[in-house]
Design an enzyme around this catalytic site. Structure first.
Site, short mmCIF file in Angstrom:
data_model
loop_
_atom_site.label_atom_id
_atom_site.label_comp_id
_atom_site.label_asym_id
_atom_site.label_seq_id
_atom_site.Cartn_x
_atom_site.Cartn_y
_atom_site.Cartn_z
N TYR A 32 4.18 4.33 -3.60
CA TYR A 32 3.46 4.89 -2.45
C TYR A 32 3.44 3.92 -1.28
O TYR A 32 3.80 2.75 -1.41
CB TYR A 32 2.04 5.27 -2.85
CG TYR A 32 1.10 4.09 -3.00
CD1 TYR A 32 1.16 3.24 -4.11
CD2 TYR A 32 0.14 3.80 -2.02
CE1 TYR A 32 0.31 2.16 -4.23
CE2 TYR A 32 -0.72 2.72 -2.14
CZ TYR A 32 -0.63 1.90 -3.24
OH TYR A 32 -1.47 0.83 -3.35
N ARG A 51 9.96 -0.82 2.81
CA ARG A 51 9.33 -1.19 1.52
C ARG A 51 9.27 0.02 0.58
O ARG A 51 9.44 -0.11 -0.62
CB ARG A 51 7.94 -1.76 1.77
CG ARG A 51 7.29 -2.30 0.49
CD ARG A 51 6.00 -3.04 0.75
NE ARG A 51 4.95 -2.17 1.24
CZ ARG A 51 3.75 -2.57 1.63
NH1 ARG A 51 3.44 -3.86 1.59
NH2 ARG A 51 2.85 -1.73 2.07
N LYS A 146 5.23 -1.35 -5.12
CA LYS A 146 4.00 -0.65 -4.73
C LYS A 146 3.84 0.60 -5.60
O LYS A 146 3.99 1.74 -5.15
CB LYS A 146 4.01 -0.33 -3.23
CG LYS A 146 2.59 -0.18 -2.67
CD LYS A 146 2.56 -0.38 -1.19
CE LYS A 146 1.25 0.04 -0.54
NZ LYS A 146 0.05 -0.59 -1.04
N GLU A 178 -3.75 -12.38 -5.39
CA GLU A 178 -4.07 -11.53 -4.23
C GLU A 178 -5.32 -10.73 -4.53
O GLU A 178 -5.85 -10.77 -5.64
CB GLU A 178 -2.89 -10.60 -3.91
CG GLU A 178 -2.59 -9.61 -5.02
CD GLU A 178 -1.46 -8.63 -4.68
OE1 GLU A 178 -1.12 -8.46 -3.50
OE2 GLU A 178 -0.94 -8.02 -5.63
N LEU A 202 1.99 -8.17 -3.96
CA LEU A 202 2.68 -7.24 -3.06
C LEU A 202 3.00 -7.97 -1.76
O LEU A 202 2.13 -8.68 -1.22
CB LEU A 202 1.79 -6.03 -2.76
CG LEU A 202 2.48 -4.98 -1.89
CD1 LEU A 202 3.50 -4.20 -2.70
CD2 LEU A 202 1.46 -4.01 -1.30
N1 PDD Z 1 -3.11 -1.74 -0.18
N2 PDD Z 1 -1.83 -6.25 -2.15
C1 PDD Z 1 -2.18 -5.09 -2.75
C2 PDD Z 1 -2.37 -5.09 -4.23
C3 PDD Z 1 -2.36 -3.93 -1.98
O1 PDD Z 1 -2.70 -2.78 -2.58
C4 PDD Z 1 -2.20 -3.99 -0.58
C5 PDD Z 1 -2.35 -2.78 0.30
C6 PDD Z 1 -1.84 -5.22 0.01
C7 PDD Z 1 -1.59 -5.36 1.48
O2 PDD Z 1 -0.40 -4.73 1.87
P1 PDD Z 1 -0.21 -4.13 3.33
O3 PDD Z 1 -0.56 -5.22 4.29
O4 PDD Z 1 1.23 -3.78 3.39
O5 PDD Z 1 -1.14 -2.97 3.44
C8 PDD Z 1 -1.65 -6.32 -0.81
C9 PDD Z 1 -3.10 -0.46 0.49
C10 PDD Z 1 -3.63 -0.50 1.86
C11 PDD Z 1 -3.78 0.56 -0.40
O6 PDD Z 1 -3.45 0.60 -1.57
O7 PDD Z 1 -4.62 1.32 0.08
#
Ligand code: PDD
Length: 289
Positions: A32, A51, A146, A178, A202
């Site tokens: 996703y 991505r 993801k 993270e 991620l």
């Molecule tokens: N989450 N690490 C994890 C485990 C995440 O689920 C996310 C983002 C990030 C940050 O990634 P980005 O900057 O590309 O959003 C890091 C999204 C927002 C979600 O699951 O809602």
């Protein structure tokens, strides 16, 4: 009426239904993206689509649309739903097939779904910061994908929520990885430090924007693993994600960081991040800085 995208068609959101044998529903067999919308425009759309395709490829799903087609369909969805500020949620699964752990053969078509969610920027939290807990990272070893499988992340986030906190900062033994849905940064001797993008985290798109902003603005930055001790002694801590942008962390496990106020480097990056949003999506009405 609200609309959703289902396999290339924009339809009534209430008609967008999932088959009980969809592999996403049964196994979490899919990937996703969450894309932020400011002023009706998609922020860092190319990076998200790249991505998305990469995540799908890494589990052997071929998305039956090109990135250009995807971005055009999302654009149309945004316009139809009249979305000014919010998010697009998009996922692709391996498709519908009789339940079997082995991938289906033949021409099973991946299921692609996208819909929009209205939502303003979390300005209050961006100004005052959020609290976090620490928790052991119990997830698998391909956190770079993801994946729809978010159980480990959910358990961590729920634990944080039950303790009145916004985020759970995960660690593998002594190494900080993270957040449950964000990347984590510390500031040490004026240097911004965040976990290198490998299989344990991620590769956040917000993280990459921040790294670039640091380099362009002469803020020292390092991508490397840091320890719980370094986190505890950090001058500043912040987290990043599509929905949280650059979010100050002001308390971890009940211990205040900088007496509980966001630090200067975090604030500088928040200002620079807002400028980056404005560059891509036009002027913001409500700002942190
Ligand atoms: N989450 N690490 C994890 C485990 C995440 O689920 C996310 C983002 C990030 C940050 O990634 P980005 O900057 O590309 O959003 C890091 C999204 C927002 C979600 O699951 O809602």
């Amino acid at each position: 009426m609200e609309f959703a995208l289902l396999n290339g068609e924009i339809i009534d959101r209430s008609e967008a239904k999932v088959d009980v044998e969809d592999r996403g529903y049964q196994f979490g067999d899919g990937v996703y993206e969450v894309i932020r919308i400011y002023n009706g425009k998609m922020f860092t759309i190319d990076e998200h689509l790249e991505r998305f395709v990469k995540s799908a490829e890494s589990i052997g799903i071929t998305i039956p649309f090109t990135s250009l087609q995807l971005s055009e369909m999302l654009e149309e969805l945004l316009i139809k739903n009249n979305l000014e500020t919010g998010n697009i949620y998009m996922q692709v699964t391996r498709g519908i097939a009789p339940r079997n752990h082995v991938f289906p053969t033949g021409n099973v078509v991946p299921t692609l779904v996208a819909y929009t969610i209205k939502g303003v920027r979390p300005l209050e939290s961006l100004k005052s910061g959020v609290k976090a807990i620490l928790t052991e990272d119990i997830r698998w070893l391909r956190c770079d994908i993801k994946s729809l499988n978010l159980l480990g992340n959910l358990l961590a986030k729920q634990k944080a929520s039950e303790q009145g906190c916004f985020e759970a900062i995960q660690h593998r033994g002594d190494d900080v990885t993270e957040g449950s849905s964000s990347n984590i940064f510390i500031v040490k001797n004026g240097m911004v430090i965040t976990h290198e993008s490998n299989n344990l985290i991620l590769k956040g798109i917000t993280k990459d924007v921040i790294l670039e902003l640091c380099i362009k603005n002469n803020i020292q930055v390092q991508e490397r693993t840091f320890s719980l001790a370094e986190l505890e002694e950090a001058e500043e801590v912040f987290l990043s994600s599509t929905t949280s942008e650059v979010m100050p962390v002001i308390e971890i496990e009940g211990k205040k960081i900088r007496a509980g106020v966001p630090g200067p480097i975090t604030q500088k990056l928040q200002g620079l991040f807002e400028k980056e949003i404005e560059k891509q999506c036009g002027l913001l009405v409500n700002k942190v800085y």
